[in-house]
Design a protein around this motif. Sequence first.
Motif: not given
Length: 426
Positions: A90-92, A27-29, A21-24, A48-54
């Motif tokens: 979120a990502f860190a 949204s920005k995370f 659900s996050v990979r697809g 906040l960054r696009p999920v593809d960048d994270l």
Amino acid sequence: MKHPTTRLRFAAEFNPSPPSSVRGSTSKFPLYPMEAIHEFGAPSEPALRPVDDLLSGYSYVEPTDVAYAKVTPCFENGKGLVGSELKGPAFATTELTVLRPRPGVSRDYLAWLLQSDTFRAPAISSMTGAGGLRRVAEPFVRDLEVPLPGLERQHAIVDYLDHETTEIDILIHELSALAERTSERFESELSARIPYPQRADGLTSGNGLAPIKRLGTITLGKMLDSSRNREPGETHRYLRAANVQPLGRIDLTDVKTMRFTNAEKEALDLRGGDVIIVEGGQGGYGRAAYLPEDIPDTGFQNSIVRVRPRPGVDGRFITYSLILLRVRGYIKSVAATTSMPHFTAEKVAVTPVPLLALSEQTEIADRLDRSGSEARATETEIARAINLAKERRAALITAAVTGQIDVTAKHRPAAEQLEDDIKELP
């Protein structure tokens, strides 16, 4: 009652992957760099960054999780994250190890466990790597035996520690505020005594100001290199940034050693009358201190710049001028900011100081010595009280998670006992 134990990998899943659900998601995370992460409290505002960048190069964390910083010195400083402080997935930074509690394990109990010496002491001993890039060894931590009581007892421990540590944290905050007021009073006197223009954030030499290079010789310390520490030479004490405290206070309670050649010992000695200045470091760059007497058999690292005043110059006056310039923001304005701020030897050399006769310098320095001595003594007392409070807080956490104290019994509040013990400090 001693709690039963289990290996940490049976209590939590390590570094879970983002779900589909996050990979697809489009949204920005939130992304939390290490500087946004504090001591298991609320993090600073994330980017906040696009999920593809994270999805590659970052750790994934959810509100159900906890995480600890695995790299030195962030681990030793107690940096960590509790998912309750997050608003969602979120990502860190990858310098966090993320733990997701397994069924029957409380997230908040796990967070307290990660702050206890039961976890921290063996984790520190497991660190691998060299210099400033040592990391907690994850394979070791996975198999570390940790206390894990039943879920009801975990909740009781969490309630107890939430209440008791909050009271201690309030006391630490009050002590810190008192130290800040002490500094502000002394800083006001600095402004009144030292004849700088009112604005000191864009000063240049001239108009009664002279660069420090005219007033003394400037020397940068020796680079700390573990590989070179095996070269011929005698083991010798050295000062580093941590030894220079606010308000010109020198702390010699923790002095490291490395090898110095005879030539380095001679060139990097510390004599009474010298001024030492912190060259680099996020919080301490630009701090200055005066040495009233020789520090025998001690050199200094390249995180320190030494100014040796010329005849007719009082090193105390240079020191107080630098303390004032730091307060007013001048040093911050000139510090290099490529990755970490540095008040380099070159910047020190051109820093302007009021050009006064020696008698005037000495008169001002004598007055500031008296008030500065009182301020430093007060700050030392406050620092001791804060250190004691932090030690008690850490001991309380360890005692609770290991079952050394019964958290369901009625106890005298830890903060009350701590206040009594602070009053009895010699």
